[in-house]
Motif scaffolding. Structure first.
Motif, PDB file in Angstrom:
ATOM      1  N   PRO A 128       1.054  -1.270   0.174  1.00 49.80           N
ATOM      2  CA  PRO A 128      -0.024  -0.133  -0.031  1.00 49.80           C
ATOM      3  C   PRO A 128       0.645   1.086   0.061  1.00 49.80           C
ATOM      4  O   PRO A 128       2.027   1.328   0.772  1.00 49.80           O
ATOM      5  CB  PRO A 128      -0.866   0.003   1.202  1.00 49.80           C
ATOM      6  CG  PRO A 128      -0.813  -1.651   1.588  1.00 49.80           C
ATOM      7  CD  PRO A 128       0.518  -2.213   1.218  1.00 49.80           C
ATOM      8  N   PRO A 173       0.364   5.184   0.822  1.00 51.00           N
ATOM      9  CA  PRO A 173      -0.247   6.357   1.309  1.00 51.00           C
ATOM     10  C   PRO A 173      -0.011   7.386   0.547  1.00 51.00           C
ATOM     11  O   PRO A 173       0.964   7.644   0.099  1.00 51.00           O
ATOM     12  CB  PRO A 173      -0.073   6.664   2.644  1.00 51.00           C
ATOM     13  CG  PRO A 173       0.998   5.016   3.022  1.00 51.00           C
ATOM     14  CD  PRO A 173       1.310   4.446   1.976  1.00 51.00           C
ATOM     15  N   HIS A 174      -1.290   8.226   0.204  1.00 49.80           N
ATOM     16  CA  HIS A 174      -1.215   9.405  -0.647  1.00 49.80           C
ATOM     17  C   HIS A 174      -2.334  10.318  -0.224  1.00 49.80           C
ATOM     18  O   HIS A 174      -3.438  10.107   0.256  1.00 49.80           O
ATOM     19  CB  HIS A 174      -1.515   8.997  -1.835  1.00 49.80           C
ATOM     20  CG  HIS A 174      -0.664   9.820  -2.983  1.00 49.80           C
ATOM     21  ND1 HIS A 174       0.637   9.878  -3.244  1.00 49.80           N
ATOM     22  CD2 HIS A 174      -1.150  11.138  -3.997  1.00 49.80           C
ATOM     23  CE1 HIS A 174       0.987  10.879  -4.216  1.00 49.80           C
ATOM     24  NE2 HIS A 174       0.039  11.607  -4.486  1.00 49.80           N
ATOM     25  N   THR A 186      -7.272  11.606   1.517  1.00 50.04           N
ATOM     26  CA  THR A 186      -6.197  10.743   1.613  1.00 50.04           C
ATOM     27  C   THR A 186      -6.784   9.236   1.225  1.00 50.04           C
ATOM     28  O   THR A 186      -7.812   8.802   1.409  1.00 50.04           O
ATOM     29  CB  THR A 186      -5.729  10.776   3.103  1.00 50.04           C
ATOM     30  OG1 THR A 186      -6.951  10.645   3.915  1.00 50.04           O
ATOM     31  CG2 THR A 186      -5.255  12.153   3.418  1.00 50.04           C
ATOM     32  N   SER A 243      -4.863   5.101   0.211  1.00 48.88           N
ATOM     33  CA  SER A 243      -3.818   4.255  -0.111  1.00 48.88           C
ATOM     34  C   SER A 243      -3.849   3.421  -1.330  1.00 48.88           C
ATOM     35  O   SER A 243      -5.019   2.786  -1.540  1.00 48.88           O
ATOM     36  CB  SER A 243      -3.621   3.016   1.010  1.00 48.88           C
ATOM     37  OG  SER A 243      -3.286   3.694   2.360  1.00 48.88           O
TER      38      SER A 243
END
Length: 771
Positions: free
Chosen positions: A199, A201-202, A293, A295
């Motif tokens: 994963p 995260p972003h 936000t 993943s």
């Protein structure tokens, strides 16, 4: 598919085609807001590429189009072509509309004439824009493409189809249409790398974020998934994913909007492109102030290819021995990462890989053949795959020809072999679908059956990539004996410059743009089309023979001026007419486009001699009419012929290079006639019979011949109009030659010697001749 807008003047100025952005703007610069907003983007750099301008031509065959090749770097998110067209030639030039074609990976396949392609040819229509050029001498246009595919992009431009009229160089006004494309590239330098099953995260802000994942060889599926999505400004997951590149003319870019999608948001890509990075763009849909936000997870599913033993290579190694590989082949580091991070399908083999040898034979000429065998074993459960490496960057200028042939004794009445030809990755889903569609490419289907044991496919200008041929046996329902069947299929795989060398009525020509080479067919005898196979306007064999006879036998009309010249003792003039008749006859016998062709010398030599003879014949005829003194006349004969020979060497097609000396001869003749009129105080020639039966008919025939030669000839009527030109030119020369001197023998003997030799003197005085 898309929508188009209308700008000033009713011209279509915008189009959006199957993707986030494909915008065409004609003669309109980008707004200031767009230019200023680009300054706030983080991690984007711009680059500018330009090429020298080229003069456009009216379209008659593919060589008439002007080709440009651009290299788009990886991680490009936006490219813009700036198209500039200018006109040179003054007010005599007419309005024109320039057509510009775009394609990714290979030159665009265009068909402005609407001709037919050869059988078994698969062609996609090219993406094109039109740039009008009317009153203003300069016109601009721009084309924007977002998320373009990296690699070669080609631009081809041309004027409308040419008219059939044959225009003489230097007589009609010269108009030059010049085309120059520039390329502006925006690429991203801050990009996140997604590892398989890890994963990432972003956080999304107002501007898009860019991600990429590497897809190794033998990847069966790619699953993209968004997890743990939280938005500050709205419910759900207001994220839009854009996956894959834009390619023209077709576009298979995938767009996934997760606002109302079931949770989790997923996108499954079967047979993604192998051995390359796949770009993913994430955009927020909550507005400029909101944040999202999530993943991102990329899951790769690999298959187990069964490789075929290469016996000659194995036997050549004396220190090692191997058996047929039934597991994964030797993997590169990328493949090893896939084996550790991605999931490997532990079911039976997903495909059988047959190694193929690439044999480079010539320029744009490649032969692909199987190693250690002549046929492929096709089974019902596992696809058989062959990889054709056309990724050198110099293979896209020819035609890929694929021919399959099944064994008749092995084919059952209801069994069918289905084959797919794809670029970037093979089609492996024969058990679920037969549409030959991979993640980002629409493949070309083929089939073999007991009623059709052969299948052929021709792909003009294949994209620069690895191409894959996959085959599988499809069994009918309730056919238990088919599950164990094996059918051998023979394959013939070639990359050729031109299909069948353009046939008997075409010529395969190798074209060049800088270091890039590509081929095209130049057709003749009325045949048209990509490979000169369209006979809708073709001449029959009888028409070709009739045309050859007209153009050659019409030169026999020069026997008339030859006979008149000999009777009137104009031996030099008779020699010039005989020279003209001989070379004009054999030049036109060699210049035929069809089967009735006879060349006794090199074509260029025959053409030069024909043009020289025509100019010299007109020159000596006019000077002979001036009735100059013998010495002066023969000096001018020689000097004029030398000047005509020099001018033809400088520019064989220039009308004024030949017309200039002839006008000079006409000035000399008019001056001599005027001098005689003033000296005798009466019109010259004095005889009305000379004017009525010789001069006026001869001048009329010459005038009609010049009118036909300069303004009435077309490609369709060339055979009889040019034959009429031969007849009129020879007939006018016979009528315009002056009569001999009636008061003295032209070659009288003045005295005799005892040794039986004679000294002869020409006593003809031109100024005292009465005609």
């Amino acid at each position: 598919m898309g929508r188009a807008g209308t700008g000033t003047g009713g011209e279509a100025v915008a189009a959006v085609v199957a993707g986030p952005l494909l915008l065409l703007l004609l003669a309109r610069p980008p707004p200031a807001s767009a230019r200023d907003s680009g300054k706030s983007e983080v991690g984007l750099v711009s680059e500018h590429f330009s090429q020298a301008p080229q003069r456009l031509s009216f379209y008659s065959w593919y060589g008439s189009a002007r080709l440009f090749r651009f290299r788009v770097p990886p991680d490009t998110v936006l490219l813009r072509w700036l198209l500039q067209v200018s006109r040179e030639g003054g007010t005599a030039c007419t309005d024109a509309e320039i057509t510009v074609h775009f394609r990714s990976g290979a030159p665009p396949v265009i068909n402005p004439l609407g001709t037919s392609f050869p059988d078994d040819t698969s062609v996609q229509p090219s993406f094109q824009v039109r740039v009008p050029l009317s009153a203003a001498p300069l016109s601009n246009a721009s084309v924007n493409v977002s998320h373009p595919a990296p690699g070669d992009w080609f631009v081809a431009a041309h004027l409308p189809p040419s008219s059939q009229k044959i225009e003489l160089k230097g007589l009609a006004p010269t108009c030059a249409y010049v085309f120059q494309p520039d390329l502006l590239v925006t690429r991203v330098v801050e990009i996140s790398v997604m590892e398989p099953d890890v994963p990432l995260p972003h956080t999304l802000l107002s501007h898009p974020s860019y991600l990429k994942v590497f897809v190794p060889d033998y990847t069966r599926e790619l699953l993209l998934e968004l997890r743990d999505c939280v938005s500050s400004g709205s419910l759900g997951c207001p994220v839009r994913l854009t996956v894959g590149p834009v390619t023209l003319p077709s576009n298979f870019q995938k767009v996934l909007t997760c606002t109302s999608a079931p949770w989790p948001c997923r996108l499954l890509l079967p047979s993604p492109p192998w051995d390359r990075w796949l770009q993913v763009t994430a955009e927020s849909l909550v507005g400029p102030l909101g944040t999202v936000t999530f993943s991102a997870v990329a899951a790769l599913t690999a298959c187990r290819p069964q490789s075929v033993t290469i016996q000659p290579l194995l036997q050549s190694s004396q220190n090692q021995s191997f058996t047929a590989s039934t597991g994964l082949p030797s993997l590169s580091p990328d493949h090893q990462d896939l084996g550790r991070s991605g999931s490997v399908d532990r079911s039976p083999f997903c495909l059988t890989n047959y190694p193929v040898m690439r044999e480079d034979m010539d320029v744009v000429s490649v032969h692909f053949q199987l190693l250690d065998r002549v046929s492929v074993r096709v089974c019902p459960n596992t696809p058989s795959m062959m990889r054709l490496r056309l990724n050198t960057g110099m293979d896209s200028g020819g035609s890929l020809t694929i021919s399959l042939r099944a064994n008749k004794t092995e084919m059952g009445n209801e069994t069918v072999i289905v084959a797919c030809v794809n670029a970037a990755s093979p089609f492996l889903g024969f058990n679920s679908s037969l549409n030959c569609t991979t993640a980002f490419f629409q493949g070309y289907p083929l089939s073999l059956s007991a009623w059709s044991l052969r299948a052929n496919l021709i792909i003009p200008y294949p994209e620069t990539d690895n191409w894959y041929l996959s085959l599988q046996l499809m069994c009918p329902e309730n056919a238990d004996d088919c599950e164990q069947a094996v059918i051998h299929v023979e394959t013939t795989l070639y990359l050729v410059p031109c299909l069948n060398d353009c046939g008997p009525y075409g010529q395969c020509l190798l074209l060049r743009r800088h270091s890039y080479l590509y081929a095209g067919c130049s057709c003749k005898a009325g045949w048209r089309g990509w490979s000169c196979t369209d006979n809708s306007t073709a001449q029959t064999v009888a028409q070709q023979r009739a045309a050859a006879l007209l153009l050659t036998l019409s030169n026999l009309m020069f026997l008339a001026p030859i006979t008149v010249s000999v009777q009137r003792f104009f031996l030099v003039e008779a020699s010039v007419y005989a020279y003209t008749m001989f070379f004009s006859t054999f030049y036109h016998a060699c210049d035929q486009p069809g089967e009735a062709v006879l060349c006794i010398l090199n074509y260029d030599t025959l053409q030069y001699c024909d043009f020289l003879g025509s100019g010299a014949a007109i020159w000596v005829t006019i000077l002979c009419m001036a009735r100059l003194k013998a010495v002066l006349k023969y000096v001018l004969f020689l000097l004029g012929t030398l000047v005509i020979a020099m001018s033809l060497q400088l520019d064989r097609r220039g009308i004024w290079n030949m017309l200039g000396p002839c006008l000079f001869a006409f000035v000399i003749m008019a001056s001599m006639w005027t001098y005689r009129c003033g000296h005798r105080r009466q019109c010259y020639p004095t005889s009305w019979q000379r004017w009525a039966f010789y001069l006026l008919p001869g001048i009329s025939m010459a005038s009609v011949g010049v009118a036909i030669y300069t303004s009435m000839m077309t490609s369709d009527n060339y055979y009889y109009t040019h034959s009429i030109w031969h007849v009129l030119l020879a007939g006018s020369a016979a009528l315009l030659l002056p009569p001999p001197d009636e008061h003295a023998e032209p070659w009288a003997c003045s005295q005799k010697f005892p040794c039986h030799y004679q000294i002869c003197k020409n006593d003809r005085e031109e100024l005292y001749t009465v005609t």
